[in-house]
Write a protein that holds these residues in place. Structure first.
Motif, PDB file in Angstrom:
ATOM      1  N   PRO A  93      -6.887  18.856  -1.036  1.00  0.00           N
ATOM      2  CA  PRO A  93      -6.008  20.026  -1.078  1.00  0.00           C
ATOM      3  C   PRO A  93      -4.735  19.747  -0.286  1.00  0.00           C
ATOM      4  O   PRO A  93      -4.772  19.043   0.731  1.00  0.00           O
ATOM      5  CB  PRO A  93      -6.842  21.123  -0.397  1.00  0.00           C
ATOM      6  CG  PRO A  93      -8.236  20.613  -0.369  1.00  0.00           C
ATOM      7  CD  PRO A  93      -8.162  19.128  -0.338  1.00  0.00           C
ATOM      8  N   ASP A  94      -3.621  20.274  -0.747  1.00  0.00           N
ATOM      9  CA  ASP A  94      -2.376  20.095  -0.012  1.00  0.00           C
ATOM     10  C   ASP A  94      -2.313  21.085   1.147  1.00  0.00           C
ATOM     11  O   ASP A  94      -2.960  22.133   1.127  1.00  0.00           O
ATOM     12  CB  ASP A  94      -1.174  20.274  -0.934  1.00  0.00           C
ATOM     13  CG  ASP A  94       0.024  19.472  -0.459  1.00  0.00           C
ATOM     14  OD1 ASP A  94       0.009  18.991   0.692  1.00  0.00           O
ATOM     15  OD2 ASP A  94       0.986  19.317  -1.236  1.00  0.00           O
ATOM     16  N   ASP A  95      -1.520  20.723   2.150  1.00  0.00           N
ATOM     17  CA  ASP A  95      -1.360  21.576   3.331  1.00  0.00           C
ATOM     18  C   ASP A  95       0.076  21.435   3.804  1.00  0.00           C
ATOM     19  O   ASP A  95       0.464  20.389   4.357  1.00  0.00           O
ATOM     20  CB  ASP A  95      -2.341  21.151   4.429  1.00  0.00           C
ATOM     21  CG  ASP A  95      -2.276  22.050   5.654  1.00  0.00           C
ATOM     22  OD1 ASP A  95      -1.350  22.883   5.747  1.00  0.00           O
ATOM     23  OD2 ASP A  95      -3.145  21.917   6.535  1.00  0.00           O
ATOM     24  N   ASP A  96       0.884  22.453   3.585  1.00  0.00           N
ATOM     25  CA  ASP A  96       2.303  22.375   3.907  1.00  0.00           C
ATOM     26  C   ASP A  96       2.553  22.288   5.410  1.00  0.00           C
ATOM     27  O   ASP A  96       3.680  21.976   5.832  1.00  0.00           O
ATOM     28  CB  ASP A  96       3.039  23.586   3.338  1.00  0.00           C
ATOM     29  CG  ASP A  96       3.136  23.540   1.818  1.00  0.00           C
ATOM     30  OD1 ASP A  96       3.059  22.428   1.259  1.00  0.00           O
ATOM     31  OD2 ASP A  96       3.259  24.610   1.192  1.00  0.00           O
ATOM     32  N   ALA A  97       1.543  22.534   6.220  1.00  0.00           N
ATOM     33  CA  ALA A  97       1.727  22.430   7.668  1.00  0.00           C
ATOM     34  C   ALA A  97       1.678  20.989   8.162  1.00  0.00           C
ATOM     35  O   ALA A  97       2.056  20.710   9.302  1.00  0.00           O
ATOM     36  CB  ALA A  97       0.650  23.251   8.391  1.00  0.00           C
TER      37      ALA A  97
END
Length: 476
Positions: free
Chosen positions: A71-75
């Motif tokens: 999963p992507d995580d913009d943080a």
């Protein structure tokens, strides 16, 4: 070529160019001999012929490739996402061992989540890579042919796995802690000292009578796979069949067969436990567990008391044998309030989960290689044509025998069943057009949609590059 037949050194050459006057011809220049011999003594240049196609079973070939999907995580910083530093330690070890394999990210935006994966590069560049039509492999902008999703269906939805299965060989892991360590350690070592015998198989098929779908599953899947296995010269009598038609498909008989036989392939067909509908906690606990001839469930704890999977592959054709989703792809199909509609609604009501049997077997001390199961129920129309009676499971049966014992990685062995999804939806579209033109084609649209949805919801849990140990003749 003899000296007599060798071409003489020419005094002039003609050329197929015409300027409107005389035919073009001309004498050789004083440096012609040097031109002909230039490069003498050096290696021949690489000719511009097509290179040999990559072997699709060889995921190590960079033209084929394997990748990890998170999963992507913009943080997170882009370089962290590029390296997969946020993955659990066992998966970071797997990435290090499979050097050059990319980390790809699942994005939730509507414009990406159905069609693309995002790749971050260590130089901080970013690229969205299409599921359909890109270059293949591990290079820049390419999509690997083998993808391992890590995360539950709550973070990487089942829908995405259904879509990705059309263009890649996809598996999923949701294990954590010791279970994940067990699986990755076995994967990295290719199940060292595995007790799974490639010449030994177990097929178990519950049968609750001619009016029940278990009879159709037994004849369309289990019995057909069993015939292939029993007819193999190296498996033969070691192909154990627990036949519900003979009242042999009990949970106790399965536990004993697994413990005594140490099979490399297990195939089960049955109902999957999906109740009681009034007790969601019990539904989650027992989700998709195979139901035997006596309506008892196959208990994961008792399976592991009797047997360590140790490198086997298990195919379970049962409702929710792989898990459940928070909505059903069959919404609107059944009469509202009918028993089957209540079942579908009840399953959706417990949310998105991975079923307990594959989770237990894949995380065992000597784990399973892969589990193949279904997220949705199977209907009789999806495995047997309602108009002709023809069985629609040939490609599944071929994948379980011809594919896995070729041997091919599990993701490649199942390519043909997944290819039917596009074919079936194309047939449905033709039925739509015919209906719009006045034809009574609703039955065709129903049959093709049901079959396509059923193939979609068949998923692999575990790494898609694994396969059954080779038969002795193949190992040599």
């Amino acid at each position: 070529m003899t000296a007599e037949s060798a071409p003489a050194y020419p005094s002039e050459l003609r050329v197929n160019a015409w300027t409107g006057g005389e035919t073009a011809a001309g004498p050789l220049g004083p440096r012609a001999r040097g031109w002909a011999l230039s490069g003498h003594g050096r290696a021949l240049p690489q000719l511009l012929a097509p290179e040999e196609e990559a072997d699709p079973a060889d995921w190590r070939d960079p033209r084929v490739g394997w990748g990890l999907v998170l999963p992507d995580d913009d943080a997170l910083p882009d370089d962290v996402k590029a390296r997969g530093d946020d993955a659990p330690e066992p998966l970071r070890e797997l990435l290090a061992a499979r050097s050059g394999s990319p980390v790809l990210r699942y994005r939730t935006e509507t414009e990406l989540r159905f069609t693309h994966l995002r790749r971050y590069y260590t130089d901080r560049s970013v690229q969205d890579i299409a599921l359909s039509g890109p270059e293949r492999g591990t290079g820049v902008g390419a999509l690997p042919r083998y993808l391992l999703l890590y995360g539950g269906p709550d973070v990487i939805p089942w829908d995405f796995q259904y879509l990705a299965n059309q263009s890649a060989a996809v598996g999923r892991l949701t294990l954590t802690g010791v279970g994940l360590e067990n699986y990755v350690t076995a994967l990295l070592g290719n199940w060292p000292g595995s007790a799974a015998r490639p010449t030994h198989t177990v097929v178990w098929a519950a049968d609750h009578g001619p009016a029940d779908i278990t009879r159709v599953m037994r004849t369309a899947i289990a019995a057909r796979v069993q015939r292939s296995l029993a007819g193999d010269s190296e498996i033969g009598a070691h192909a154990r069949y627990l036949d519900g038609g003979q009242h042999q498909a009990t949970a106790a008989a399965l536990y004993q067969a697994l413990g005594d036989h140490h099979p490399a392939l297990v195939v089960t067909t049955s109902h999957g436990k999906t109740g009681p509908l009034t007790d969601p906690a019990a539904m989650v606990r027992d989700l998709g567990l195979p139901v035997d001839d006596e309506y008892s469930i196959v208990d994961p704890a008792r399976v592991l008391d009797a047997w360590q999977p140790d490198g086997a592959i298990w195919y379970a054709h049962a409702c929710c044998s792989a898990g459940s989703d928070g909505s059903t792809i069959y919404a609107g199909l059944l009469e509202a309030g009918s028993w089957v509609d209540q079942v579908l609604t009840g399953i959706a009501g417990i949310g998105a989960h991975v079923a307990p049997l594959p989770e237990a077997l894949l995380g065992a001390p000597r784990p399973l290689r892969a589990f193949i199961g279904h997220v949705e129920p199977t209907f009789d129309w999806t495995i047997q044509n309602p108009h002709t009676g023809q069985k629609l499971t040939t490609s599944i049966c071929r994948g379980l025998y011809d594919g896995l014992f070729r041997p091919a990685p599990v993701g490649l062995a199942l390519r043909e069943p997944y290819s039917h999804v596009g074919e079936l939806f194309a047939q449905r579209d033709s039925a739509y057009r015919a209906f719009d033109e006045g034809a009574d084609s609703a039955g065709v649209a129903m049959a093709t949609t049901l079959a396509a949805r059923d193939r979609q919801s068949m998923v692999v849990l575990g790494d898609p590059t694994v396969g059954v140990p080779p038969l002795p003749s193949r190992a040599r």
